[in-house]
Structure formats: C-alpha cells, structure tokens
Design an enzyme around this catalytic site. Structure first.
Site, PDB file in Angstrom:
ATOM      1  N   TYR A 112       0.831  -1.207   0.000  1.00 43.14           N
ATOM      2  CA  TYR A 112       0.000   0.000   0.000  1.00 43.14           C
ATOM      3  C   TYR A 112       0.867   1.259   0.000  1.00 43.14           C
ATOM      4  O   TYR A 112       0.570   2.220  -0.674  1.00 43.14           O
ATOM      5  CB  TYR A 112      -0.955   0.025   1.207  1.00 43.14           C
ATOM      6  N   PHE A 163      -7.644  20.082 -25.475  1.00 39.61           N
ATOM      7  CA  PHE A 163      -7.927  18.654 -25.500  1.00 39.61           C
ATOM      8  C   PHE A 163      -9.149  18.439 -24.601  1.00 39.61           C
ATOM      9  O   PHE A 163      -9.322  19.141 -23.600  1.00 39.61           O
ATOM     10  CB  PHE A 163      -6.740  17.783 -25.046  1.00 39.61           C
ATOM     11  N   THR A 164      -9.971  17.473 -24.979  1.00 39.13           N
ATOM     12  CA  THR A 164     -11.290  17.284 -24.340  1.00 39.13           C
ATOM     13  C   THR A 164     -11.226  17.244 -22.809  1.00 39.13           C
ATOM     14  O   THR A 164     -11.837  18.073 -22.134  1.00 39.13           O
ATOM     15  CB  THR A 164     -11.937  16.002 -24.877  1.00 39.13           C
ATOM     16  N   ASP A 186       1.701  19.356 -21.342  1.00 40.57           N
ATOM     17  CA  ASP A 186       0.996  18.079 -21.460  1.00 40.57           C
ATOM     18  C   ASP A 186       1.982  17.162 -22.168  1.00 40.57           C
ATOM     19  O   ASP A 186       2.178  17.244 -23.382  1.00 40.57           O
ATOM     20  CB  ASP A 186      -0.304  18.230 -22.249  1.00 40.57           C
ATOM     21  N   LYS A 201       0.115   6.617 -23.749  1.00 39.29           N
ATOM     22  CA  LYS A 201       0.537   6.894 -25.131  1.00 39.29           C
ATOM     23  C   LYS A 201       2.045   6.636 -25.246  1.00 39.29           C
ATOM     24  O   LYS A 201       2.476   5.501 -25.312  1.00 39.29           O
ATOM     25  CB  LYS A 201       0.186   8.337 -25.505  1.00 39.29           C
ATOM     26  N   ARG A 242     -13.273  13.486 -34.452  1.00 42.64           N
ATOM     27  CA  ARG A 242     -12.656  14.595 -33.737  1.00 42.64           C
ATOM     28  C   ARG A 242     -13.125  15.865 -34.438  1.00 42.64           C
ATOM     29  O   ARG A 242     -12.427  16.474 -35.221  1.00 42.64           O
ATOM     30  CB  ARG A 242     -11.122  14.504 -33.772  1.00 42.64           C
ATOM     31  N   PHE A 281     -19.002  13.024 -26.783  1.00 37.98           N
ATOM     32  CA  PHE A 281     -18.581  12.124 -27.861  1.00 37.98           C
ATOM     33  C   PHE A 281     -18.457  10.675 -27.408  1.00 37.98           C
ATOM     34  O   PHE A 281     -18.615   9.758 -28.205  1.00 37.98           O
ATOM     35  CB  PHE A 281     -17.249  12.602 -28.472  1.00 37.98           C
TER      36      PHE A 281
HETATM   37  N1  F0G Z   1      -3.856  14.856 -22.969  1.00 30.83           N
HETATM   38  C1  F0G Z   1      -3.826  14.431 -24.243  1.00 30.83           C
HETATM   39  C2  F0G Z   1      -3.072  15.212 -25.255  1.00 30.83           C
HETATM   40  C3  F0G Z   1      -4.498  13.253 -24.601  1.00 30.83           C
HETATM   41  O1  F0G Z   1      -4.459  12.836 -25.862  1.00 30.83           O
HETATM   42  C4  F0G Z   1      -5.194  12.535 -23.612  1.00 30.83           C
HETATM   43  C5  F0G Z   1      -5.933  11.328 -23.937  1.00 30.83           C
HETATM   44  C6  F0G Z   1      -5.201  13.024 -22.291  1.00 30.83           C
HETATM   45  C7  F0G Z   1      -4.509  14.189 -22.019  1.00 30.83           C
HETATM   46  C8  F0G Z   1      -5.944  12.346 -21.196  1.00 30.83           C
HETATM   47  O2  F0G Z   1      -5.292  11.197 -20.812  1.00 30.83           O
HETATM   48  O3  F0G Z   1      -6.894   9.350 -21.406  1.00 30.83           O
HETATM   49  O4  F0G Z   1      -4.958   8.972 -19.870  1.00 30.83           O
HETATM   50  O5  F0G Z   1      -6.892  10.300 -19.123  1.00 30.83           O
HETATM   51  N2  F0G Z   1      -6.204  10.996 -25.118  1.00 30.83           N
HETATM   52  C9  F0G Z   1      -6.872   9.782 -25.534  1.00 30.83           C
HETATM   53  C10 F0G Z   1      -7.046   9.805 -27.026  1.00 30.83           C
HETATM   54  C11 F0G Z   1      -8.128   9.457 -24.809  1.00 30.83           C
HETATM   55  O6  F0G Z   1      -7.629   8.847 -27.548  1.00 30.83           O
HETATM   56  O7  F0G Z   1      -6.601  10.739 -27.669  1.00 30.83           O
HETATM   57  P1  F0G Z   1      -6.054   9.881 -20.264  1.00 30.83           P
END
Ligand code: F0G
Length: 468
Positions: free
Chosen positions: A82, A134-135, A225, A268, A392, A459
């Site tokens: 833990y 980014f979303t 990021d 990634k 997108r 989405f």
């Molecule tokens: N920042 C970027 C540039 C991303 O592409 C993503 C995730 C995140 C932050 C968030 O990270 O998913 O680990 O919580 N991108 C994925 C995609 C979901 O398909 O582009 P996460």
C-alpha cells in the site's frame, strides 16, 4: 530557418520494426451485415461498439500499445504494497532522469493528473491559454472555474497547411490575452506536445524558447501536457535547424527543462495500458498535489496504480525514448499517410506521429457540420471493413457553456490512430484500401442526427441515427 520537410523515414526501409512477435492476439472476421447491425446497436458511435466486432482498431493510441517482454517481466516484479512500493521509487528515478522534473505524483491516467493540477493552480474566473484544447484537459480547467483560451497558431486550424510546427503558440494571441485579463488571472500556459486535436502536430524549440522568455517576464508558469512529447522531440530532430545530431532523449530533456511541470497520460508515449503522472518543480505545488492525490486517486506512492503498472511504465519510458522505436513508430504512421495521399484522400498535413486525420469536410462536402460528417464517416469505415476510428470534430468539441450552441470547430476530422507496436504493414494496406473504397462511394453517405446527448464529454456516449 527551418529545414524543408524531409521525406524521411517511410520512404526508406529504415522504419522496419526493432522487435519480433512472440505472441499473437487472434482477431474475429465479420460480415458487412454483422457490422451494420453492430453500428446500429451502437447508435453510430464507434465508442459504443464492442471490440469483438472490430477487425483493425484505430480508435486510439491510448492504452493500446503492445508491451515488450521486458515490460511483462517487470510486471512480475510488482511490489504490491500500500505504501512505499519499490516500483514507485524506480518510476520516480526514471521520470526524474528522462523528464527531469523534481517531483512525481503518480495517477491512474492522464486526466487524473489534469484534475489535480487544475484544482491546485486554477482559481475561479482564471483564463488558461493553451495550444488548442484537449477534451479532458479543457473540462478539468472548466470544472476548476477556469476558461480555456486557444492561442495556437492559425495554421493549426487549416488542415491543408504544410507548416511544420502547427503546435506552436502564437505569442501575439497569448500577449493579447495577458493584456486583456492581466497576468495574475493567467495561472499557467497549457502547452501540449504533438497537439492531438490539430493532427498530432509539434511545437518547435524556438517557439518554446520565446514562450519561456515571455512567461518569465510575466511570471506565468508553463505546464506541459507531456502525453506525446517524446514524439514531439522526434519531429524537432527531424525538422528544426540545429537538432539533427541530438538524440530524442536529449531533446525531451531540453523541452522539460524549459517548463515548470507536466501532466502525463503514460498510455501513449510510455507504452503502457494504464498509468499517468503529474510532475512539478515547485515545493508548494508538490505538497498540494501529494495531499490531493490521496483524496481522488490513492496514496502518493501509487496514485491508483498497481506496483506492476509503475514498473511497466518505467521500462516503457526507457524503450520509448530509443531512436529505433521512434523511427518505427513514426515510420508506420507515415507509411499509411502516404498511401492515403496517393489515393487522393484529404488528410491533415503534415502527417503527424500518432494518427492520420481525415478531413471530413473535404471528404463529404455535401454534409452540413451540424449533421456530423466526421461522425458519419467514422461509422462508414467501420461498416466497410471493421476499422474502428474516432470522430474529432463537432461532436468532440461539444457545446459552448455560455451559449449552449455546438462549437463548430474549424477542423472536422476522423482520426485513424495507430497503436504502438500492434499492427503490421499489411494491416495498414487494408486500411488504405478500405478508406479508398469508402471515398469512391462518398456521394451516397448521409449525415446523422444526435438522438441522445450526455452532459459531459458527449462524444464518448452520444447516440445517433442516420438522416433520411
Ligand atoms: N492529454 C492528451 C493530449 C491526450 O491525448 C489525452 C488522452 C489526455 C490528455 C488524457 O489522458 O486518457 O490517460 O486520461 N487521449 C486519448 C485519445 C483518450 O484517444 O486521444 P487519459
């Protein structure tokens, strides 16, 4: 002066994979009728399809990498304690060495880190400039009371522009914001490596240097990021004067050393199926992040991860920063991109590192943006050959929180995202053929209407029906 875009990697055979295959995952082949039924059942949203119905999965490069034998071996070294897991200390030292930040807080994935950082740094009414949204990043900024302001260069919004550094920040746009709201209402500059929503486009080191000088003058931190920043480093090496003889590792460190901290989705670049982290150099911010992580993720030495996940991540970072890995990674994406260009398919230029983005406005000019052309096109690729891609565009961009209207982004794209170390050249050929077949019958494709819309990040779960 920038060097002209090199016809690198893919034209030569130098991108051949630096690994061989030890285990395979069997795929299920489906009929067109089965796929039609599956996409109808999923409300024409590829996020709602089941992976058993997918032949080639280009939905995302997130968490879909194939791990190496060494990463799997690392999984067996999981210290599932833990607190104080050995794997945490190993990850911490690897991140400090490769990324160079002083402090590390692990999180379950990228958005966990975004959540911590947004809650710590953003105050109600703040403005957060960034090189395109980014979303999840923007949503966490908004949930913390901030407003995202896009300060990326104009070229990024033009899918046909060949500008080599479409991820650059436009300093005039940044300065206009700072003049308007005052530097004290700008908690940080949000800088993404290889900007995802722009097509996987890098910023240049020259731009970062200018940003650093500007932000120092105004007392604004730069938060990176880092999700695809190893890939950004590769493009700097390929395209920017003065970097041809530097290693990807050196360039990555140079980027990180010029920023004040980062959020990271390790799913990634770092070649793992789950994981992320927040890093910073500031003692006070670190203490707050360490405290907040125990509320939302888990103790500060695991942040929602198993010990084995942290071990695989540490090894993944070592592998991802090798030249051979990056040559194969970007080379494969270029291979597919060039095939599509040769077939006359409108794609975002220049080709990015993690995906090919098809311009749905130019592919389907007869469909109005409010009838979701990119969403419709993603459904067609699935029906055609079981290829799962992602919208997108208008659906992903969501609604303006003030007006409630669709945001109508300039880029209306379908992303063909290439998982790392997963598919072969023959798979890429299948994809190119299927896209060309859909292009040949593009006039028959109709738009969609949204019949269910969830409140957040629509989405992922929205449902659609074809327009009659
Ligand atoms: N920042 C970027 C540039 C991303 O592409 C993503 C995730 C995140 C932050 C968030 O990270 O998913 O680990 O919580 N991108 C994925 C995609 C979901 O398909 O582009 P996460």
């Amino acid at each position: 002066m920038l060097r002209p875009m090199k016809e690198t990697t893919a034209k030569k055979r130098t991108w051949a994979e630096p690994y061989k295959i030890k285990m395979v995952e069997l795929l299920r082949m489906t009929t067109r009728e089965e796929r039609l039924e599956a996409i109808r059942g999923a409300g024409y949203n590829t996020f709602l399809t089941r992976s058993r119905d997918v032949y080639i999965d280009l939905l995302t490069d997130s968490g879909t990498s194939a791990m190496s034998d060494r990463q799997w071996a690392g999984m067996m070294l999981g210290d599932e304690a833990y607190s104080g897991s050995e794997n945490f200390y190993n990850l911490e030292s690897v991140v400090q060495e490769y990324y160079g930040y002083k402090y590390l807080v692990p999180t379950h994935q990228g958005r966990g880190a975004e959540h911590l950082m947004s809650q710590i740094l953003i105050k109600d009414g703040d403005h957060v400039p960034g090189n395109m949204y980014f979303t999840t990043t923007r949503l966490h900024q908004e949930l913390a009371g901030g407003k995202f302001v896009d300060v990326i260069v104009d070229e990024a919004h033009d899918s046909a522009s060949h500008f080599p550094f479409k991820g650059n920040v436009d300093l005039a746009k940044l300065d206009a914001l700072v003049q308007e709201v005052g530097a004290d209402r700008v908690p940080y500059l949000s800088l993404e490596g290889n900007v995802n929503m722009a097509g996987g486009q890098p910023f240049s080191m020259a731009n970062l240097r200018e940003l650093r000088a500007y932000c120092d003058k105004h007392g604004i931190p730069i938060m990176l990021d880092a999700t695809r920043t190893i890939e950004n480093a590769w493009f700097i090496r390929e395209r920017e004067e003065g970097y041809a003889d530097k290693s990807v590792r050196e360039i990555l460190r140079e980027i990180c050393d010029m920023t004040d901290g980062c959020t990271m989705s390790a799913k990634k670049d770092a070649l793992v199926n789950i994981g992320g982290f927040f890093c910073c150099n500031d003692d006070d911010v670190f203490r707050k992040a360490q405290n907040l992580v125990v509320v939302y993720e888990g103790l500060h030495t695991y942040g929602g991860l198993a010990g084995r996940d942290m071990e695989a991540m540490a090894q993944g970072i070592r592998e991802a920063t090798t030249e051979e890995h990056m040559a194969a990674r970007v080379g494969q994406v270029y291979y597919l991109g060039r095939k599509l260009e040769d077939a006359g398919i409108p794609i975002v230029e220049p080709i990015g590192s993690h995906a090919i983005f098809i311009d749905a406005r130019r592919f389907l000019p007869h469909i109005d943006q409010d009838d979701y052309p990119a969403q419709a096109l993603a459904a067609e690729f699935f029906i055609e050959a079981g290829i799962r891609t992602m919208e997108r565009g208008n659906v992903s961009a969501g609604r303006d929180p003030v007006t409630g209207e669709n945001r109508h982004p300039k880029l209306e794209l379908v992303r063909l995202t290439i998982p790392r170390r997963v598919y072969t050249q023959a798979h890429m050929d299948v994809v190119a053929e299927a896209v060309a077949d859909v292009y040949a019958r593009r006039d028959e494709i109709r738009g969609l209407k949204m019949v269910y819309e969830p409140e957040y990040l629509r989405f992922f779960q929205a449902r659609f029906e074809p327009l009659s």
